[in-house]
Design a protein around this motif. Structure first.
Motif, PDB file in Angstrom:
ATOM      1  N   ARG A   1     -17.782   2.302  -5.880  1.00  0.00           N
ATOM      2  CA  ARG A   1     -16.948   2.394  -4.680  1.00  0.00           C
ATOM      3  C   ARG A   1     -15.598   3.002  -5.012  1.00  0.00           C
ATOM      4  O   ARG A   1     -15.149   3.008  -6.162  1.00  0.00           O
ATOM      5  CB  ARG A   1     -16.757   1.006  -4.061  1.00  0.00           C
ATOM      6  N   ARG A   2     -14.919   3.496  -3.997  1.00  0.00           N
ATOM      7  CA  ARG A   2     -13.570   4.025  -4.162  1.00  0.00           C
ATOM      8  C   ARG A   2     -12.628   2.889  -4.559  1.00  0.00           C
ATOM      9  O   ARG A   2     -12.679   1.793  -3.994  1.00  0.00           O
ATOM     10  CB  ARG A   2     -13.117   4.667  -2.848  1.00  0.00           C
ATOM     11  N   GLU A   3     -11.760   3.148  -5.531  1.00  0.00           N
ATOM     12  CA  GLU A   3     -10.806   2.129  -5.945  1.00  0.00           C
ATOM     13  C   GLU A   3      -9.683   1.994  -4.917  1.00  0.00           C
ATOM     14  O   GLU A   3      -9.421   2.912  -4.128  1.00  0.00           O
ATOM     15  CB  GLU A   3     -10.232   2.478  -7.323  1.00  0.00           C
ATOM     16  N   THR A   4      -9.029   0.833  -4.941  1.00  0.00           N
ATOM     17  CA  THR A   4      -8.002   0.514  -3.947  1.00  0.00           C
ATOM     18  C   THR A   4      -6.689   0.146  -4.632  1.00  0.00           C
ATOM     19  O   THR A   4      -6.616   0.016  -5.862  1.00  0.00           O
ATOM     20  CB  THR A   4      -8.453  -0.678  -3.082  1.00  0.00           C
ATOM     21  N   TYR A   5      -5.671  -0.063  -3.825  1.00  0.00           N
ATOM     22  CA  TYR A   5      -4.384  -0.569  -4.316  1.00  0.00           C
ATOM     23  C   TYR A   5      -4.587  -1.845  -5.122  1.00  0.00           C
ATOM     24  O   TYR A   5      -4.006  -2.030  -6.194  1.00  0.00           O
ATOM     25  CB  TYR A   5      -3.466  -0.830  -3.114  1.00  0.00           C
ATOM     26  N   GLU A   6      -5.431  -2.751  -4.625  1.00  0.00           N
ATOM     27  CA  GLU A   6      -5.659  -4.028  -5.305  1.00  0.00           C
ATOM     28  C   GLU A   6      -6.255  -3.815  -6.689  1.00  0.00           C
ATOM     29  O   GLU A   6      -5.914  -4.531  -7.642  1.00  0.00           O
ATOM     30  CB  GLU A   6      -6.570  -4.924  -4.468  1.00  0.00           C
ATOM     31  N   ASP A   7      -7.138  -2.853  -6.840  1.00  0.00           N
ATOM     32  CA  ASP A   7      -7.734  -2.590  -8.147  1.00  0.00           C
ATOM     33  C   ASP A   7      -6.671  -2.183  -9.166  1.00  0.00           C
ATOM     34  O   ASP A   7      -6.730  -2.565 -10.336  1.00  0.00           O
ATOM     35  CB  ASP A   7      -8.774  -1.475  -8.044  1.00  0.00           C
TER      36      ASP A   7
END
Length: 414
Positions: free
Chosen positions: A400-406
Protein backbone atom coordinates in the motif's frame (compact mmCIF):
# COMPACT_ATOMS: atom_id res chain seq x y z
CA UNK A 1 2.41 -6.77 -19.14
CA UNK A 2 -0.57 -5.24 -20.95
CA UNK A 3 -1.21 -1.64 -19.94
CA UNK A 4 -3.79 0.98 -20.90
CA UNK A 5 -4.72 4.49 -19.87
CA UNK A 6 -7.93 3.12 -18.36
CA UNK A 7 -6.07 0.63 -16.14
CA UNK A 8 -3.55 3.23 -14.98
CA UNK A 9 -6.29 5.76 -14.28
CA UNK A 10 -8.24 3.19 -12.28
CA UNK A 11 -5.18 2.36 -10.18
CA UNK A 12 -4.45 6.07 -9.66
CA UNK A 13 -7.97 6.73 -8.42
CA UNK A 14 -7.50 4.15 -5.67
CA UNK A 15 -3.78 4.31 -4.86
CA UNK A 16 -2.58 7.74 -5.99
CA UNK A 17 -1.16 9.00 -9.27
CA UNK A 18 2.34 7.64 -8.58
CA UNK A 19 3.01 3.91 -8.18
CA UNK A 20 5.13 0.94 -9.16
CA UNK A 21 4.03 -2.00 -11.29
CA UNK A 22 5.53 -5.41 -10.55
CA UNK A 23 6.03 -8.05 -13.25
CA UNK A 24 6.50 -11.43 -11.58
CA UNK A 25 6.46 -13.26 -14.92
CA UNK A 26 9.49 -11.32 -16.17
CA UNK A 27 11.26 -11.91 -12.85
CA UNK A 28 10.73 -15.67 -13.15
CA UNK A 29 11.94 -15.66 -16.75
CA UNK A 30 15.13 -13.86 -15.75
CA UNK A 31 15.83 -16.33 -12.94
CA UNK A 32 15.29 -19.32 -15.20
CA UNK A 33 17.33 -17.88 -18.08
CA UNK A 34 20.32 -16.98 -15.89
CA UNK A 35 20.21 -20.34 -14.09
CA UNK A 36 20.04 -22.24 -17.38
CA UNK A 37 22.97 -20.28 -18.85
CA UNK A 38 25.30 -21.08 -15.94
CA UNK A 39 24.13 -24.66 -15.51
CA UNK A 40 24.81 -25.42 -19.15
CA UNK A 41 28.53 -25.13 -18.26
CA UNK A 42 28.46 -26.05 -14.57
CA UNK A 43 25.35 -28.03 -13.62
CA UNK A 44 25.86 -27.50 -9.87
CA UNK A 45 25.22 -23.75 -10.12
CA UNK A 46 22.76 -22.16 -7.70
CA UNK A 47 21.35 -18.64 -7.59
CA UNK A 48 21.21 -16.67 -4.33
CA UNK A 49 19.09 -13.55 -4.85
CA UNK A 50 20.54 -10.28 -3.55
CA UNK A 51 17.82 -9.01 -1.22
CA UNK A 52 19.38 -5.55 -0.92
CA UNK A 53 18.73 -4.86 -4.61
CA UNK A 54 14.98 -5.12 -4.16
CA UNK A 55 13.53 -6.80 -1.08
CA UNK A 56 9.88 -6.68 -2.12
CA UNK A 57 8.63 -9.89 -0.43
CA UNK A 58 6.83 -11.01 -3.60
CA UNK A 59 10.17 -11.32 -5.41
CA UNK A 60 11.86 -13.04 -2.48
CA UNK A 61 9.02 -15.57 -2.27
CA UNK A 62 9.33 -16.36 -5.98
CA UNK A 63 13.05 -17.03 -5.55
CA UNK A 64 12.30 -19.50 -2.77
CA UNK A 65 9.58 -21.19 -4.83
CA UNK A 66 12.01 -21.60 -7.74
CA UNK A 67 14.62 -23.24 -5.52
CA UNK A 68 16.88 -20.23 -5.18
CA UNK A 69 18.76 -19.09 -2.08
CA UNK A 70 18.66 -15.83 -0.12
CA UNK A 71 21.72 -13.56 -0.01
CA UNK A 72 21.26 -11.08 2.82
CA UNK A 73 23.48 -8.35 4.26
CA UNK A 74 21.56 -7.22 7.34
CA UNK A 75 19.46 -8.48 10.24
CA UNK A 76 16.43 -6.87 8.58
CA UNK A 77 16.90 -8.90 5.41
CA UNK A 78 17.61 -12.07 7.40
CA UNK A 79 14.38 -11.57 9.33
CA UNK A 80 12.51 -11.08 6.04
CA UNK A 81 13.91 -14.30 4.57
CA UNK A 82 12.79 -16.23 7.62
CA UNK A 83 9.39 -14.49 7.64
CA UNK A 84 8.61 -15.75 4.14
CA UNK A 85 9.70 -19.26 5.06
CA UNK A 86 13.25 -19.56 3.70
CA UNK A 87 15.05 -22.21 5.79
CA UNK A 88 18.29 -21.10 7.43
CA UNK A 89 20.35 -23.56 5.40
CA UNK A 90 19.35 -21.64 2.24
CA UNK A 91 20.50 -18.26 3.58
CA UNK A 92 23.93 -16.70 2.99
CA UNK A 93 24.79 -13.79 5.28
CA UNK A 94 27.24 -11.38 3.61
CA UNK A 95 28.18 -7.75 4.19
CA UNK A 96 30.86 -5.83 6.12
CA UNK A 97 28.68 -5.27 9.21
CA UNK A 98 26.62 -7.96 10.90
CA UNK A 99 24.84 -7.92 14.25
CA UNK A 100 26.33 -10.82 16.18
CA UNK A 101 23.08 -12.05 17.73
CA UNK A 102 21.73 -12.68 14.23
CA UNK A 103 25.00 -14.25 13.10
CA UNK A 104 24.81 -16.72 15.98
CA UNK A 105 21.16 -17.46 15.33
CA UNK A 106 21.74 -18.19 11.65
CA UNK A 107 24.78 -20.37 12.34
CA UNK A 108 22.82 -22.36 14.92
CA UNK A 109 20.08 -22.86 12.32
CA UNK A 110 22.49 -24.28 9.73
CA UNK A 111 22.95 -21.15 7.64
CA UNK A 112 26.21 -19.83 6.22
CA UNK A 113 28.03 -16.65 7.20
CA UNK A 114 30.65 -15.27 4.81
CA UNK A 115 33.18 -13.56 7.07
CA UNK A 116 34.36 -10.13 5.95
CA UNK A 117 37.17 -9.33 8.39
CA UNK A 118 39.54 -10.67 11.04
CA UNK A 119 37.66 -8.78 13.78
CA UNK A 120 34.40 -10.38 12.70
CA UNK A 121 35.93 -13.86 12.67
CA UNK A 122 37.37 -13.39 16.17
CA UNK A 123 33.97 -12.28 17.44
CA UNK A 124 32.35 -15.38 15.92
CA UNK A 125 35.00 -17.62 17.46
CA UNK A 126 34.41 -16.14 20.93
CA UNK A 127 30.67 -16.43 20.49
CA UNK A 128 30.73 -20.07 19.37
CA UNK A 129 33.68 -21.34 21.39
CA UNK A 130 32.85 -24.51 23.29
CA UNK A 131 29.50 -25.12 21.60
CA UNK A 132 29.29 -28.80 20.70
CA UNK A 133 27.56 -30.41 17.76
CA UNK A 134 27.95 -29.92 14.02
CA UNK A 135 30.48 -27.17 13.30
CA UNK A 136 29.13 -23.81 12.18
CA UNK A 137 29.49 -23.09 8.47
CA UNK A 138 31.66 -20.14 7.52
CA UNK A 139 32.85 -18.79 4.22
CA UNK A 140 35.72 -16.36 3.72
CA UNK A 141 35.17 -13.28 1.55
CA UNK A 142 38.10 -12.93 -0.82
CA UNK A 143 39.51 -9.60 -1.98
CA UNK A 144 41.95 -9.28 -4.86
CA UNK A 145 42.60 -7.02 -7.85
CA UNK A 146 40.15 -7.58 -10.71
CA UNK A 147 41.69 -4.70 -12.69
CA UNK A 148 38.52 -2.61 -12.75
CA UNK A 149 40.16 0.48 -11.26
CA UNK A 150 38.33 0.07 -7.95
CA UNK A 151 39.94 -0.77 -4.60
CA UNK A 152 37.24 -3.00 -3.16
CA UNK A 153 36.75 -2.68 0.60
CA UNK A 154 35.00 -6.04 0.96
CA UNK A 155 36.62 -9.16 2.34
CA UNK A 156 40.15 -10.37 3.15
CA UNK A 157 43.16 -9.48 1.04
CA UNK A 158 43.97 -13.00 -0.19
CA UNK A 159 47.69 -12.15 -0.20
CA UNK A 160 47.67 -10.75 3.34
CA UNK A 161 48.58 -12.33 6.64
CA UNK A 162 45.06 -11.97 8.03
CA UNK A 163 43.68 -14.29 5.35
CA UNK A 164 46.14 -17.05 6.21
CA UNK A 165 45.49 -16.56 9.92
CA UNK A 166 41.75 -16.77 9.32
CA UNK A 167 42.14 -20.12 7.59
CA UNK A 168 44.30 -21.43 10.44
CA UNK A 169 41.89 -20.17 13.11
CA UNK A 170 38.90 -21.89 11.49
CA UNK A 171 40.81 -25.12 10.92
CA UNK A 172 41.98 -25.18 14.55
CA UNK A 173 38.53 -24.62 16.01
CA UNK A 174 36.25 -27.69 16.16
CA UNK A 175 33.19 -25.43 16.45
CA UNK A 176 33.86 -23.89 13.02
CA UNK A 177 34.09 -25.25 9.49
CA UNK A 178 35.33 -23.56 6.33
CA UNK A 179 32.41 -24.36 4.03
CA UNK A 180 33.53 -22.28 1.07
CA UNK A 181 34.86 -19.07 -0.43
CA UNK A 182 33.05 -15.97 -1.66
CA UNK A 183 33.89 -12.78 -3.50
CA UNK A 184 31.92 -9.80 -4.74
CA UNK A 185 32.89 -6.98 -7.09
CA UNK A 186 30.41 -4.34 -8.17
CA UNK A 187 31.74 -3.82 -11.70
CA UNK A 188 29.39 -5.51 -14.16
CA UNK A 189 31.73 -5.82 -17.13
CA UNK A 190 32.59 -9.14 -18.71
CA UNK A 191 36.28 -8.45 -18.05
CA UNK A 192 35.56 -8.16 -14.33
CA UNK A 193 33.80 -11.53 -14.35
CA UNK A 194 36.71 -13.11 -16.22
CA UNK A 195 39.16 -11.65 -13.71
CA UNK A 196 37.18 -12.53 -10.60
CA UNK A 197 36.88 -16.13 -11.83
CA UNK A 198 40.62 -16.29 -12.51
CA UNK A 199 41.25 -14.78 -9.10
CA UNK A 200 39.11 -17.31 -7.25
CA UNK A 201 40.60 -20.19 -9.22
CA UNK A 202 44.04 -18.82 -8.31
CA UNK A 203 43.18 -18.76 -4.59
CA UNK A 204 41.87 -22.33 -4.72
CA UNK A 205 44.85 -23.56 -6.73
CA UNK A 206 47.33 -21.92 -4.35
CA UNK A 207 45.73 -22.75 -0.99
CA UNK A 208 42.87 -25.23 -1.32
CA UNK A 209 43.79 -27.54 -4.18
CA UNK A 210 43.54 -30.65 -2.00
CA UNK A 211 40.41 -29.70 -0.11
CA UNK A 212 38.18 -27.90 -2.63
CA UNK A 213 36.18 -31.10 -3.09
CA UNK A 214 35.09 -30.80 0.53
CA UNK A 215 33.80 -27.25 0.07
CA UNK A 216 30.05 -26.85 -0.04
CA UNK A 217 30.24 -23.77 -2.27
CA UNK A 218 32.35 -21.25 -4.10
CA UNK A 219 30.52 -17.97 -4.71
CA UNK A 220 31.44 -15.44 -7.39
CA UNK A 221 29.02 -12.85 -6.02
CA UNK A 222 26.80 -10.58 -8.07
CA UNK A 223 27.14 -7.54 -10.31
CA UNK A 224 25.61 -8.40 -13.70
CA UNK A 225 23.71 -6.35 -16.20
CA UNK A 226 20.13 -7.41 -16.78
CA UNK A 227 18.43 -7.77 -20.12
CA UNK A 228 17.63 -4.39 -21.67
CA UNK A 229 16.23 -3.01 -24.93
CA UNK A 230 18.60 -1.77 -27.68
CA UNK A 231 17.81 1.94 -27.09
CA UNK A 232 19.04 1.60 -23.53
CA UNK A 233 22.08 -0.51 -24.44
CA UNK A 234 23.15 2.25 -26.83
CA UNK A 235 23.64 4.64 -23.88
CA UNK A 236 26.43 2.52 -22.37
CA UNK A 237 30.06 2.91 -23.48
CA UNK A 238 30.59 -0.87 -23.53
CA UNK A 239 28.66 -3.79 -25.02
CA UNK A 240 26.11 -5.25 -22.59
CA UNK A 241 26.78 -8.97 -21.97
CA UNK A 242 24.04 -11.56 -22.13
CA UNK A 243 23.60 -14.19 -19.44
CA UNK A 244 25.42 -16.77 -21.55
CA UNK A 245 28.38 -14.41 -21.89
CA UNK A 246 28.69 -14.25 -18.11
CA UNK A 247 28.39 -18.03 -17.93
CA UNK A 248 31.20 -18.49 -20.47
CA UNK A 249 33.36 -16.07 -18.47
CA UNK A 250 32.71 -17.75 -15.11
CA UNK A 251 31.03 -21.16 -15.08
CA UNK A 252 32.96 -22.59 -18.02
CA UNK A 253 36.50 -21.97 -16.70
CA UNK A 254 35.43 -22.99 -13.20
CA UNK A 255 34.17 -26.33 -14.56
CA UNK A 256 37.35 -26.80 -16.60
CA UNK A 257 39.55 -26.09 -13.58
CA UNK A 258 37.77 -28.55 -11.32
CA UNK A 259 37.66 -31.11 -14.10
CA UNK A 260 41.41 -30.82 -14.41
CA UNK A 261 41.76 -31.55 -10.71
CA UNK A 262 39.51 -34.56 -11.01
CA UNK A 263 37.52 -33.44 -7.98
CA UNK A 264 34.33 -35.31 -7.23
CA UNK A 265 32.06 -34.30 -5.62
CA UNK A 266 32.45 -30.66 -6.59
CA UNK A 267 31.29 -27.60 -4.69
CA UNK A 268 28.19 -25.70 -5.69
CA UNK A 269 28.99 -22.63 -7.76
CA UNK A 270 26.97 -19.75 -6.29
CA UNK A 271 26.10 -16.51 -8.05
CA UNK A 272 24.35 -13.68 -6.24
CA UNK A 273 22.52 -11.55 -8.82
CA UNK A 274 20.17 -8.69 -8.03
CA UNK A 275 19.94 -6.23 -10.92
CA UNK A 276 20.16 -9.02 -13.52
CA UNK A 277 16.93 -10.52 -12.18
CA UNK A 278 14.86 -7.55 -11.06
CA UNK A 279 15.80 -4.47 -13.12
CA UNK A 280 13.22 -5.00 -15.86
CA UNK A 281 10.66 -6.64 -13.56
CA UNK A 282 9.31 -3.32 -12.27
CA UNK A 283 7.91 -0.18 -13.89
CA UNK A 284 7.26 3.23 -12.39
CA UNK A 285 4.15 5.23 -13.22
CA UNK A 286 3.52 8.91 -12.57
CA UNK A 287 1.23 11.59 -13.92
CA UNK A 288 2.00 14.78 -15.84
CA UNK A 289 1.40 17.64 -13.39
CA UNK A 290 2.41 20.65 -15.48
CA UNK A 291 4.01 21.61 -18.79
CA UNK A 292 5.89 24.89 -19.12
CA UNK A 293 8.64 26.67 -21.02
CA UNK A 294 11.57 28.15 -19.13
CA UNK A 295 13.85 30.32 -21.28
CA UNK A 296 13.37 28.06 -24.26
CA UNK A 297 13.52 24.74 -22.38
CA UNK A 298 10.38 22.62 -22.08
CA UNK A 299 9.94 21.41 -18.50
CA UNK A 300 7.38 18.71 -17.71
CA UNK A 301 6.78 18.28 -13.98
CA UNK A 302 5.64 14.80 -12.92
CA UNK A 303 4.03 13.45 -9.76
CA UNK A 304 7.05 11.17 -9.27
CA UNK A 305 10.74 11.82 -8.67
CA UNK A 306 14.12 10.52 -9.72
CA UNK A 307 14.38 9.37 -6.09
CA UNK A 308 11.76 6.76 -7.02
CA UNK A 309 13.96 5.31 -9.75
CA UNK A 310 17.46 5.44 -8.19
CA UNK A 311 18.86 8.97 -8.71
CA UNK A 312 22.45 8.09 -9.63
CA UNK A 313 24.58 10.87 -11.18
CA UNK A 314 25.17 8.88 -14.38
CA UNK A 315 21.51 7.93 -14.76
CA UNK A 316 20.47 6.72 -18.19
CA UNK A 317 17.19 7.44 -19.95
CA UNK A 318 15.18 4.27 -19.39
CA UNK A 319 12.51 3.37 -21.97
CA UNK A 320 9.24 5.25 -21.39
CA UNK A 321 5.69 5.06 -22.70
CA UNK A 322 3.10 7.83 -22.48
CA UNK A 323 -0.56 6.90 -21.97
CA UNK A 324 -3.14 9.58 -22.83
CA UNK A 325 -6.92 9.75 -22.68
CA UNK A 326 -6.85 11.74 -25.93
CA UNK A 327 -4.18 13.06 -28.24
CA UNK A 328 -1.89 15.32 -26.22
CA UNK A 329 -2.67 19.03 -26.54
CA UNK A 330 0.99 20.12 -26.29
CA UNK A 331 3.74 19.24 -28.74
CA UNK A 332 6.95 19.37 -26.73
CA UNK A 333 10.45 19.13 -28.16
CA UNK A 334 13.49 17.98 -26.20
CA UNK A 335 11.51 18.28 -22.99
CA UNK A 336 13.02 17.37 -19.63
CA UNK A 337 10.80 15.43 -17.23
CA UNK A 338 11.30 16.84 -13.72
CA UNK A 339 10.29 15.38 -10.37
CA UNK A 340 8.04 16.83 -7.69
CA UNK A 341 10.91 17.69 -5.33
CA UNK A 342 12.65 21.05 -4.94
CA UNK A 343 16.03 19.62 -5.92
CA UNK A 344 17.25 21.29 -9.12
CA UNK A 345 18.77 18.08 -10.45
CA UNK A 346 15.62 16.00 -9.96
CA UNK A 347 15.07 14.84 -13.55
CA UNK A 348 13.65 11.45 -14.49
CA UNK A 349 14.15 11.74 -18.26
CA UNK A 350 15.78 14.23 -20.62
CA UNK A 351 15.11 15.04 -24.26
CA UNK A 352 11.53 13.83 -24.85
CA UNK A 353 9.76 14.89 -28.04
CA UNK A 354 6.06 14.18 -28.54
CA UNK A 355 2.54 15.18 -27.61
CA UNK A 356 1.58 15.53 -23.95
CA UNK A 357 -1.29 16.72 -21.80
CA UNK A 358 -1.61 17.39 -18.10
CA UNK A 359 -3.06 14.21 -16.60
CA UNK A 360 -1.23 11.83 -18.96
CA UNK A 361 0.62 8.90 -17.39
CA UNK A 362 4.31 8.28 -18.05
CA UNK A 363 5.50 4.70 -17.52
CA UNK A 364 9.23 4.16 -16.90
CA UNK A 365 10.65 0.69 -17.59
CA UNK A 366 13.68 -0.97 -15.95
CA UNK A 367 13.33 0.56 -12.49
CA UNK A 368 13.41 -2.58 -10.35
CA UNK A 369 17.03 -2.26 -9.24
CA UNK A 370 17.84 -0.17 -6.12
CA UNK A 371 14.70 1.94 -6.52
CA UNK A 372 12.09 0.87 -3.96
CA UNK A 373 14.74 0.04 -1.36
CA UNK A 374 16.64 3.34 -1.70
CA UNK A 375 13.68 5.76 -1.84
CA UNK A 376 14.00 8.04 1.20
CA UNK A 377 10.98 9.59 2.95
CA UNK A 378 12.06 12.87 1.36
CA UNK A 379 9.19 15.36 0.97
CA UNK A 380 6.70 12.53 0.35
CA UNK A 381 6.43 8.93 1.61
CA UNK A 382 6.90 6.02 -0.74
CA UNK A 383 4.20 4.91 -3.14
CA UNK A 384 2.11 1.79 -3.74
CA UNK A 385 3.20 -1.32 -5.62
CA UNK A 386 0.65 -3.16 -7.76
CA UNK A 387 0.84 -6.29 -9.89
CA UNK A 388 -1.44 -6.21 -12.94
CA UNK A 389 -2.81 -9.49 -14.23
CA UNK A 390 -1.58 -10.54 -17.70
CA UNK A 391 -4.90 -9.51 -19.24
CA UNK A 392 -4.37 -5.91 -18.15
CA UNK A 393 -7.84 -5.73 -16.64
CA UNK A 394 -7.35 -6.42 -12.93
CA UNK A 395 -4.49 -6.05 -10.47
CA UNK A 396 -3.42 -7.02 -6.97
CA UNK A 397 -1.98 -4.89 -4.20
CA UNK A 398 1.63 -5.78 -3.32
CA UNK A 399 2.33 -2.81 -1.04
CA UNK A 400 0.00 0.00 0.00
CA UNK A 401 0.96 3.65 -0.35
CA UNK A 402 2.81 4.91 2.72
CA UNK A 403 1.29 7.68 4.85
CA UNK A 404 2.33 10.45 7.23
CA UNK A 405 1.84 7.98 10.10
CA UNK A 406 4.28 5.50 8.55
CA UNK A 407 7.01 8.14 8.41
CA UNK A 408 6.50 9.81 11.78
CA UNK A 409 5.23 7.06 14.09
CA UNK A 410 8.72 6.36 15.47
CA UNK A 411 9.39 10.00 16.42
CA UNK A 412 8.82 11.42 19.89
CA UNK A 413 6.73 14.61 19.78
CA UNK A 414 6.76 15.40 23.51
Amino acid sequence: MKLSYELLDRIAAEHGSTFYLLDSSRFRQNFEALSAAFRSYYPSTRVAYSYKTNYVPRFCQIIDQLGGFAEVVSSMELTLARRIGVPDEKIFFNGPYKELAYVKSLLEGGGTVNVDSWAELCAIRRMTDGIHGAPFKLGLRCNFDVQDGVLSRLGFDVHGAAFMEAISLIDANPSLALAGLQCHFATRSLACWENRTKGMIGVIDRLFRNRVASFEFVSLGGGMYGRMPPEMMAQFPVPIPEFDDYAVAAAKPFAEFLGGLGKNPSPVLMVEPGTALVADAMRFVCAVHSIKDVRGQSIVTLSGSSYNINPTPNRKNVPITVFSATEGEHLVERANFAGYTCIEGDYLYKGYTGRLSVGDYVVFDDVGSYSVVMKPPFILPNVAILEPDPDGVSYRLIKRRETYEDVFQSYAFA
